[in-house]
Motif scaffolding. Structure first.
Motif, PDB file in Angstrom:
ATOM      1  N   LEU A   2      44.025  38.101  52.885  1.00  0.00           N
ATOM      2  CA  LEU A   2      45.316  38.387  52.231  1.00  0.00           C
ATOM      3  C   LEU A   2      45.518  39.897  52.060  1.00  0.00           C
ATOM      4  CD1 LEU A   2      45.456  35.615  49.462  1.00  0.00           C
ATOM      5  CD2 LEU A   2      46.450  35.569  51.762  1.00  0.00           C
ATOM      6  N   LEU A   3      44.445  40.580  51.686  1.00  0.00           N
ATOM      7  CA  LEU A   3      44.545  42.044  51.517  1.00  0.00           C
ATOM      8  C   LEU A   3      44.914  42.699  52.851  1.00  0.00           C
ATOM      9  CD1 LEU A   3      41.419  42.453  49.222  1.00  0.00           C
ATOM     10  CD2 LEU A   3      43.705  43.327  48.651  1.00  0.00           C
ATOM     11  N   LEU A  54      47.109  46.240  52.393  1.00  0.00           N
ATOM     12  CA  LEU A  54      46.703  46.949  51.179  1.00  0.00           C
ATOM     13  C   LEU A  54      45.331  47.581  51.428  1.00  0.00           C
ATOM     14  CD1 LEU A  54      47.838  44.207  48.659  1.00  0.00           C
ATOM     15  CD2 LEU A  54      48.667  46.579  48.665  1.00  0.00           C
ATOM     16  N   GLY A  55      45.184  48.825  50.989  1.00  0.00           N
ATOM     17  CA  GLY A  55      43.878  49.476  51.128  1.00  0.00           C
ATOM     18  C   GLY A  55      42.891  48.835  50.165  1.00  0.00           C
ATOM     19  N   PHE A  56      41.684  48.593  50.621  1.00  0.00           N
ATOM     20  CA  PHE A  56      40.676  48.010  49.724  1.00  0.00           C
ATOM     21  C   PHE A  56      39.283  48.396  50.198  1.00  0.00           C
ATOM     22  CE2 PHE A  56      41.123  44.958  53.109  1.00  0.00           C
ATOM     23  CZ  PHE A  56      39.870  44.385  53.279  1.00  0.00           C
ATOM     24  N   GLU A  57      38.367  48.280  49.232  1.00  0.00           N
ATOM     25  CA  GLU A  57      36.967  48.581  49.527  1.00  0.00           C
ATOM     26  C   GLU A  57      36.162  47.331  49.213  1.00  0.00           C
ATOM     27  OE1 GLU A  57      33.451  51.190  47.365  1.00  0.00           O
ATOM     28  OE2 GLU A  57      35.557  51.578  46.861  1.00  0.00           O
ATOM     29  N   GLU A  58      35.286  46.936  50.130  1.00  0.00           N
ATOM     30  CA  GLU A  58      34.430  45.763  49.877  1.00  0.00           C
ATOM     31  C   GLU A  58      33.175  46.202  49.127  1.00  0.00           C
ATOM     32  OE1 GLU A  58      34.146  42.649  53.166  1.00  0.00           O
ATOM     33  OE2 GLU A  58      34.828  44.400  54.266  1.00  0.00           O
ATOM     34  N   VAL A  59      32.915  45.538  48.014  1.00  0.00           N
ATOM     35  CA  VAL A  59      31.703  45.837  47.238  1.00  0.00           C
ATOM     36  C   VAL A  59      30.828  44.587  47.251  1.00  0.00           C
ATOM     37  CG1 VAL A  59      30.768  46.614  45.031  1.00  0.00           C
ATOM     38  CG2 VAL A  59      33.061  47.357  45.744  1.00  0.00           C
ATOM     39  N   SER A  97      40.871  33.021  43.248  1.00  0.00           N
ATOM     40  CA  SER A  97      41.642  33.419  44.434  1.00  0.00           C
ATOM     41  C   SER A  97      43.146  33.199  44.268  1.00  0.00           C
ATOM     42  CB  SER A  97      41.112  32.699  45.673  1.00  0.00           C
ATOM     43  OG  SER A  97      41.215  31.299  45.525  1.00  0.00           O
ATOM     44  N   ILE A  98      43.539  32.141  43.569  1.00  0.00           N
ATOM     45  CA  ILE A  98      44.995  31.909  43.414  1.00  0.00           C
ATOM     46  C   ILE A  98      45.614  32.995  42.544  1.00  0.00           C
ATOM     47  CG2 ILE A  98      46.754  30.375  42.411  1.00  0.00           C
ATOM     48  CD1 ILE A  98      45.346  28.011  43.466  1.00  0.00           C
ATOM     49  N   ALA A  99      44.896  33.379  41.488  1.00  0.00           N
ATOM     50  CA  ALA A  99      45.414  34.444  40.609  1.00  0.00           C
ATOM     51  C   ALA A  99      45.488  35.765  41.383  1.00  0.00           C
ATOM     52  CB  ALA A  99      44.516  34.586  39.383  1.00  0.00           C
ATOM     53  N   ILE A 100      44.474  35.997  42.210  1.00  0.00           N
ATOM     54  CA  ILE A 100      44.473  37.234  43.003  1.00  0.00           C
ATOM     55  C   ILE A 100      45.621  37.198  44.018  1.00  0.00           C
ATOM     56  CG2 ILE A 100      43.145  38.637  44.634  1.00  0.00           C
ATOM     57  CD1 ILE A 100      40.563  37.521  43.256  1.00  0.00           C
ATOM     58  N   ALA A 101      45.816  36.045  44.653  1.00  0.00           N
ATOM     59  CA  ALA A 101      46.914  35.911  45.630  1.00  0.00           C
ATOM     60  C   ALA A 101      48.254  36.166  44.958  1.00  0.00           C
ATOM     61  CB  ALA A 101      46.888  34.517  46.252  1.00  0.00           C
ATOM     62  N   SER A 102      48.406  35.672  43.741  1.00  0.00           N
ATOM     63  CA  SER A 102      49.660  35.862  43.010  1.00  0.00           C
ATOM     64  C   SER A 102      49.866  37.352  42.700  1.00  0.00           C
ATOM     65  CB  SER A 102      49.603  35.030  41.716  1.00  0.00           C
ATOM     66  OG  SER A 102      50.615  35.408  40.848  1.00  0.00           O
ATOM     67  N   TYR A 103      48.784  38.016  42.297  1.00  0.00           N
ATOM     68  CA  TYR A 103      48.864  39.464  42.026  1.00  0.00           C
ATOM     69  C   TYR A 103      49.268  40.219  43.299  1.00  0.00           C
ATOM     70  CZ  TYR A 103      47.217  44.243  41.365  1.00  0.00           C
ATOM     71  OH  TYR A 103      47.136  45.613  41.322  1.00  0.00           O
ATOM     72  N   LEU A 104      48.618  39.884  44.409  1.00  0.00           N
ATOM     73  CA  LEU A 104      48.899  40.600  45.666  1.00  0.00           C
ATOM     74  C   LEU A 104      50.335  40.367  46.127  1.00  0.00           C
ATOM     75  CD1 LEU A 104      45.564  39.963  47.666  1.00  0.00           C
ATOM     76  CD2 LEU A 104      46.165  41.895  46.180  1.00  0.00           C
ATOM     77  N   GLU A 105      50.841  39.160  45.898  1.00  0.00           N
ATOM     78  CA  GLU A 105      52.224  38.831  46.290  1.00  0.00           C
ATOM     79  C   GLU A 105      53.225  39.684  45.500  1.00  0.00           C
ATOM     80  OE1 GLU A 105      52.516  36.826  48.847  1.00  0.00           O
ATOM     81  OE2 GLU A 105      54.688  36.607  48.868  1.00  0.00           O
ATOM     82  N   HIS A 106      52.918  39.895  44.207  1.00  0.00           N
ATOM     83  CA  HIS A 106      53.792  40.745  43.389  1.00  0.00           C
ATOM     84  C   HIS A 106      53.649  42.222  43.773  1.00  0.00           C
ATOM     85  CE1 HIS A 106      54.078  37.211  40.711  1.00  0.00           C
ATOM     86  NE2 HIS A 106      55.251  37.735  40.418  1.00  0.00           N
ATOM     87  N   LEU A 107      52.403  42.603  44.029  1.00  0.00           N
ATOM     88  CA  LEU A 107      52.127  44.014  44.329  1.00  0.00           C
ATOM     89  C   LEU A 107      52.748  44.432  45.647  1.00  0.00           C
ATOM     90  CD1 LEU A 107      50.325  46.414  43.271  1.00  0.00           C
ATOM     91  CD2 LEU A 107      48.547  45.575  44.827  1.00  0.00           C
ATOM     92  N   GLN A 108      52.620  43.550  46.636  1.00  0.00           N
ATOM     93  CA  GLN A 108      53.102  43.877  47.987  1.00  0.00           C
ATOM     94  C   GLN A 108      53.862  42.667  48.530  1.00  0.00           C
ATOM     95  OE1 GLN A 108      54.455  45.379  50.465  1.00  0.00           O
ATOM     96  NE2 GLN A 108      52.799  46.890  50.497  1.00  0.00           N
ATOM     97  N   PRO A 109      55.158  42.595  48.236  1.00  0.00           N
ATOM     98  CA  PRO A 109      55.909  41.380  48.599  1.00  0.00           C
ATOM     99  C   PRO A 109      56.040  41.130  50.106  1.00  0.00           C
ATOM    100  CG  PRO A 109      57.089  42.667  46.929  1.00  0.00           C
ATOM    101  CD  PRO A 109      55.961  43.525  47.418  1.00  0.00           C
ATOM    102  N   GLU A 110      55.824  42.167  50.917  1.00  0.00           N
ATOM    103  CA  GLU A 110      55.962  41.987  52.375  1.00  0.00           C
ATOM    104  C   GLU A 110      54.608  42.102  53.072  1.00  0.00           C
ATOM    105  OE1 GLU A 110      58.690  41.028  53.881  1.00  0.00           O
ATOM    106  OE2 GLU A 110      59.871  41.118  52.033  1.00  0.00           O
TER     107      GLU A 110
END
Ligand SMILES: N[C@@H](CCC(=O)N[C@@H](CS)C(=O)NCC(=O)O)C(=O)O
Length: 207
Positions: free
Chosen positions: A19-20, A25-30, A62-75
């Motif tokens: 999804l990221l 979206l820029g991200f770092e894997e930890v 994961s669902i909460a994260i998906a919801s956050y990402l959808e709001h953060l980056q709608p496209e």
């Protein structure tokens, strides 16, 4: 930059990573194995992966994260714009997660860790999965995507829930969970070729 905590072997970590990527979206894997230690519980209260950290805030599920990402980056949008079609996607996601993946996960100790699962559990899982498959069949559109003609969150959950569930069913019952489910098989094929998922799966096998 968003931090993604967990291990690449996890289906829900992989889903979140896809999804990221999907949303550019820029991200770092930890690399963090799941744990019941206090420092990990601060990231994820049940001690499960994945979790993310964004703007100094930890978020699990994961669902909460998906919801956050959808709001953060709608496209690109992974939910339809209208309320009911979006809710129908989430309904399908819930059934995939709760009535397929979580049920099949009960077989995981035997398949992955050689800890035998009782015959009683195996029968109960089989019956619950049959019920779950009927529920998913009622909602699954597959024309060509899980919820219709638009790629949505449900396609990512289809790929990562059935990835685990089909493997468990094959290993324990030597059966093909998707034998008579061509629409679901088709979505699995589409998603296996989908660029974000392909990247996640390639990087997973590279370790
Ligand atoms: N409901 C959670 C499930 C996460 C989950 O089951 N994670 C597994 C790995 S795929 C885990 O961390 N298991 C370790 C444990 O349960 O202790 C989500 O959607 O993120």
């Amino acid at each position: 930059m968003i931090k993604l905590y967990g291990l690449r072997m996890s289906n829900y970590y992989s889903l979140t990573k896809a999804l990221l990527i999907e949303k550019s979206l820029g991200f770092e894997e930890v690399k963090r194995p799941p744990s019941q230690e206090e420092d990990f519980l601060q990231l994820s209260p049940m001690g499960k992966m994945p979790a993310i950290e964004a703007d100094g805030v930890y978020l699990s599920e994961s669902i909460a994260i998906a919801s956050y990402l959808e709001h953060l980056q709608p496209e690109p949008a992974l939910l339809p714009g209208d309320a009911m079609p979006a809710a129908k996607v989430m309904e399908l996601v819930c059934h995939l997660k709760l009535d397929i993946e979580l049920v099949a996960r009960r077989l995981l100790p035997e398949v992955l860790f050689k800890q035998p699962v009782s015959d009683e559990t195996k029968s109960a899982v089989k019956a619950d999965l049959a019920k779950g498959m009927k529920a998913v069949d009622r909602l699954f559109v597959g024309a060509p995507y899980a919820a219709g003609d638009q790629l949505t969150l449900a396609d990512f959950y289809t790929f990562y829930c059935f990835g685990l569930a089909s493997g468990m069913v094959k290993a324990i019952y030597d059966e093909d969970l998707l034998e008579s489910h061509p629409k679901i098989q088709n979505v699995l094929g589409l998603m296996a070729d989908h660029p974000s998922v392909k990247q996640v799966e390639t990087e997973k096998s590279a370790k």
